[in-house]
Design an enzyme around this catalytic site. Structure first.
Site, PDB file in Angstrom:
ATOM      1  N   ASP A   9       0.875  -1.171   0.000  1.00 18.13           N
ATOM      2  CA  ASP A   9       0.000   0.000   0.000  1.00 18.13           C
ATOM      3  C   ASP A   9       0.924   1.236   0.000  1.00 18.13           C
ATOM      4  OD1 ASP A   9      -2.120   1.841   0.726  1.00 18.13           O
ATOM      5  OD2 ASP A   9      -1.290   1.746   2.759  1.00 18.13           O
ATOM      6  N   ASP A  11      -0.077   5.124   1.026  1.00 23.93           N
ATOM      7  CA  ASP A  11      -0.286   6.037   2.163  1.00 23.93           C
ATOM      8  C   ASP A  11      -0.220   5.309   3.496  1.00 23.93           C
ATOM      9  OD1 ASP A  11      -0.964   8.810   1.398  1.00 23.93           O
ATOM     10  OD2 ASP A  11      -2.470   7.804   0.166  1.00 23.93           O
TER      11      ASP A  11
HETATM   12  O1  M1P Z   1      -4.287   5.774  -0.768  1.00 24.72           O
HETATM   13  C1  M1P Z   1      -5.212   5.957   0.246  1.00 24.72           C
HETATM   14  C2  M1P Z   1      -6.216   7.063  -0.082  1.00 24.72           C
HETATM   15  O2  M1P Z   1      -5.504   8.276  -0.314  1.00 24.72           O
HETATM   16  C3  M1P Z   1      -6.323   9.386  -0.510  1.00 24.72           C
HETATM   17  O3  M1P Z   1      -7.121   9.559   0.638  1.00 24.72           O
HETATM   18  P1  M1P Z   1      -7.263  10.955   1.466  1.00 24.72           P
HETATM   19  O4  M1P Z   1      -7.136  12.052   0.490  1.00 24.72           O
HETATM   20  O5  M1P Z   1      -8.609  10.815   2.111  1.00 24.72           O
HETATM   21  O6  M1P Z   1      -6.153  10.961   2.498  1.00 24.72           O
HETATM   22  C4  M1P Z   1      -7.265   9.209  -1.695  1.00 24.72           C
HETATM   23  O7  M1P Z   1      -6.505   9.262  -2.886  1.00 24.72           O
HETATM   24  C5  M1P Z   1      -8.006   7.881  -1.594  1.00 24.72           C
HETATM   25  O8  M1P Z   1      -8.659   7.631  -2.815  1.00 24.72           O
HETATM   26  C6  M1P Z   1      -7.041   6.740  -1.315  1.00 24.72           C
HETATM   27  O9  M1P Z   1      -7.745   5.534  -1.110  1.00 24.72           O
END
Ligand code: M1P
Length: 245
Positions: A9, A11
């Site tokens: 993953d 983030d």
């Molecule tokens: O990769 C995880 C998420 O990152 C973003 O989420 P947020 O802007 O809420 O922090 C978005 O790109 C979301 O689509 C994605 O799942």
């Protein structure tokens, strides 16, 4: 058959949420990439431009890139698969979803609202009550507010009630928004791009591995060894311990 597939993953796993990869992370990814017994990929909910902002040159240390859960797919930097949400929605069902969501968010009483509340992507829809155009400070403030007031969770409950017949999956992957996509179009979708028989083991690293998080399905998949991490540093520690030679 000695090859292992490592999927990550983005983030919270390779980078801080919407932040950039550290140089230590990049060095480790480079070492993994140079190990001929490993095949490396990342799979995230964001689209490729956002992933590029976060991973920068580290993108080159991945054999596979899977933006939007693998609904768009690249091998060695070349796109080889793309999906289309409109193979699932009709114009009417999509309009109903958009209209309901915008009405719902218009009625929300939250401290700050900015722009881009509904983002139509290739393989998923991203719904963002504060608006994707918010600043970093507004993002962090919304996240705190949401932890207390469950704005996103409550909206998902209402969407489920409103659209029981649409076979949709709702998943919270980041800080300010949630993703909506057809059931099955979660991160396990990226596994369809492989002949998994070619690998002795398939590993996945993610931080949102609890039920409702966007790493849950692939983390629990019986074909995959799941690693639940608390931060990019946690990912680095596991990689050093288990995969770096
Ligand atoms: O990769 C995880 C998420 O990152 C973003 O989420 P947020 O802007 O809420 O922090 C978005 O790109 C979301 O689509 C994605 O799942």
């Amino acid at each position: 058959m000695d090859k292992k597939l490592l999927l990550f993953d983005v983030d919270g796993t390779l980078t801080p949420s919407r932040g950039v990869a550290s140089s230590e992370m990049c060095d480790i990814l480079k070492s993994l990439y140079n190990d001929e017994n490993l095949v490396i990929g990342f799979v995230g909910g964001s689209n490729l431009p956002k992933q590029h902002e976060q991973l920068g040159d580290c993108m080159n240390y991945f054999n596979y890139w899977f933006p939007e859960n693998g609904l768009v797919a690249y091998k060695n930097g070349v796109e080889f698969f793309t999906s289309d949400l409109m193979s699932f929605f009709t114009e009417d069902s999509l309009k109903e979803l958009i209209n309901f969501s915008l009405h719902y968010m218009a009625d929300l009483d939250i401290p700050v609202k900015r722009g881009t509340f509904f983002e139509y992507r290739t393989g998923l829809i991203n719904i963002c009550p504060v608006g994707r155009d918010c600043s970093q400070k507004e993002r962090e403030d919304f996240f705190k507010f949401d932890c207390e007031h469950k704005v996103r969770e409550n909206m998902i409950v209402e969407l489920r009630k409103k659209f029981p017949d649409l076979d949709l999956h709702y998943s919270i992957g980041g800080q300010i928004s949630f993703d909506v996509f057809p059931k099955g179009w979660d991160k396990t979708f990226c596994l369809n791009h492989f002949d998994l028989g070619e690998f002795s083991e398939v590993h996945f690293f993610g931080d949102k591995t609890e039920l409702g998080g966007n790493d849950y399905e692939i983390f629990c998949d019986s074909r995959v060894v799941g690693h639940s991490v608390k931060s990019p540093q946690d990912t680095i520690d596991i990689l050093k311990l288990e995969f770096l030679k």
